[in-house]
Motif scaffolding. Structure first.
Motif, short mmCIF file in Angstrom:
data_model
loop_
_atom_site.label_atom_id
_atom_site.label_comp_id
_atom_site.label_asym_id
_atom_site.label_seq_id
_atom_site.Cartn_x
_atom_site.Cartn_y
_atom_site.Cartn_z
N ALA A 41 2.22 8.53 -3.68
CA ALA A 41 0.91 8.44 -2.78
C ALA A 41 1.22 7.20 -1.76
O ALA A 41 1.05 7.28 -0.73
CB ALA A 41 -0.26 8.30 -3.51
N VAL A 42 1.65 6.19 -2.47
CA VAL A 42 1.91 4.90 -1.79
C VAL A 42 3.07 4.91 -0.74
O VAL A 42 3.31 4.79 0.29
CB VAL A 42 2.23 3.61 -2.51
N LEU A 43 4.33 5.69 -1.31
CA LEU A 43 5.47 5.93 -0.55
C LEU A 43 5.06 6.92 0.90
O LEU A 43 5.39 6.71 1.83
CB LEU A 43 6.50 6.51 -1.26
N TYR A 44 4.09 7.96 0.49
CA TYR A 44 3.80 8.76 1.65
C TYR A 44 2.96 7.94 2.65
O TYR A 44 3.36 8.36 3.89
CB TYR A 44 2.80 9.80 1.01
N ALA A 45 2.23 7.16 2.28
CA ALA A 45 1.41 6.46 3.49
C ALA A 45 2.53 5.32 4.04
O ALA A 45 2.32 5.32 5.19
CB ALA A 45 0.36 5.43 2.71
N LEU A 63 10.85 -2.32 -3.59
CA LEU A 63 9.95 -3.32 -3.83
C LEU A 63 8.56 -2.96 -4.54
O LEU A 63 8.13 -3.35 -5.44
CB LEU A 63 9.66 -4.24 -2.62
N LEU A 64 8.19 -1.78 -3.88
CA LEU A 64 6.75 -1.23 -4.36
C LEU A 64 6.69 -0.82 -5.75
O LEU A 64 5.85 -0.72 -6.68
CB LEU A 64 6.24 -0.36 -3.33
N ILE A 65 7.99 -0.03 -5.91
CA ILE A 65 8.01 0.93 -7.27
C ILE A 65 8.20 -0.25 -8.30
O ILE A 65 7.69 -0.14 -9.32
CB ILE A 65 9.20 1.68 -7.27
N PHE A 70 6.50 -2.91 -13.00
CA PHE A 70 6.09 -4.31 -13.56
C PHE A 70 4.59 -4.35 -14.22
O PHE A 70 4.35 -4.79 -15.31
CB PHE A 70 6.36 -5.58 -12.79
N ALA A 71 3.67 -4.17 -13.20
CA ALA A 71 2.43 -4.30 -13.64
C ALA A 71 1.90 -3.15 -14.86
O ALA A 71 1.31 -3.58 -15.59
CB ALA A 71 1.45 -4.05 -12.31
N SER A 103 16.16 -0.87 -10.51
CA SER A 103 15.64 -1.25 -8.97
C SER A 103 16.51 -0.48 -8.24
O SER A 103 16.34 0.15 -7.09
CB SER A 103 15.28 -2.63 -8.65
N CYS A 104 18.10 -0.60 -8.42
CA CYS A 104 18.98 0.06 -7.56
C CYS A 104 18.63 1.63 -7.74
O CYS A 104 19.04 2.51 -6.64
CB CYS A 104 20.31 -0.40 -8.10
#
Length: 169
Positions: A41-45, A63-65, A70-71, A103-104
């Motif tokens: 949903a964040v990537l879609y935005a 970075l977002l993922i 992490f959270a 991350s890669c």
């Protein structure tokens, strides 16, 4: 972004990420399914921005993922002690919750995610249709100004918006 677009992208991420985890690990955890939905949903935005290039989209997505991972990892693994995953044995890890190799992997996974987001945006979002290679007759007929011309590629880049061809800026 409309609520229906958010819900659809969330559900796509929920099921797609669950499927990826089941194929790769053999099982998944319900919090990872929710995390996959939130991430898509964040990537879609993020990918709705027309100036977002593939590399920039992948970098921002990584970075977002990683931040979301992490959270969720701190909550799931350190606070709740559910032990959903442990990257302690991976190189360059932070508290065993995130690591550079994954991350890669997220960077590479952002490529098909971007394609999926763009496809969903065409289906759910805007009524914009891009056209590459508008001819001079189209330019004259629809009064497209010269900013639609890209001299490096010798093509017009225009899109149809509300039944009018307008240049991409």
């Amino acid at each position: 972004m409309k609520l229906s677009q958010f819900i659809f992208s969330f559900l796509m991420g929920y099921f797609c990420y669950s499927l990826i985890e089941i194929v790769m690990r053999g099982y998944t955890h319900w919090t990872m399914s929710l995390t996959g939905g939130l991430v898509l949903a964040v990537l879609y935005a993020v990918n709705r921005c027309r100036t977002m290039t593939l590399i920039r989209s992948c970098a921002v997505g990584t970075l977002l993922i990683t931040a979301i991972e992490f959270a969720v990892g701190v909550f799931d693994n350190m606070i709740m002690h559910w032990n959903v995953w442990d990257y302690s044995d991976m190189p360059l890890n932070l508290l065993g919750q995130i690591c550079i190799p994954f991350s890669c992997f997220w960077f590479l996974l952002c490529i098909p995610a971007r394609l999926l987001c763009r496809h969903m945006d065409r289906r759910l979002g805007r009524t914009v249709k891009y056209k590459k290679g508008c001819s001079d007759s189209l330019r004259t007929a629809f009064m497209i100004n010269s900013s639609c011309w890209d001299p490096r590629q010798r093509n017009y880049y225009c899109f149809l918006y509300n039944n009018r061809w307008v240049p991409v800026t």
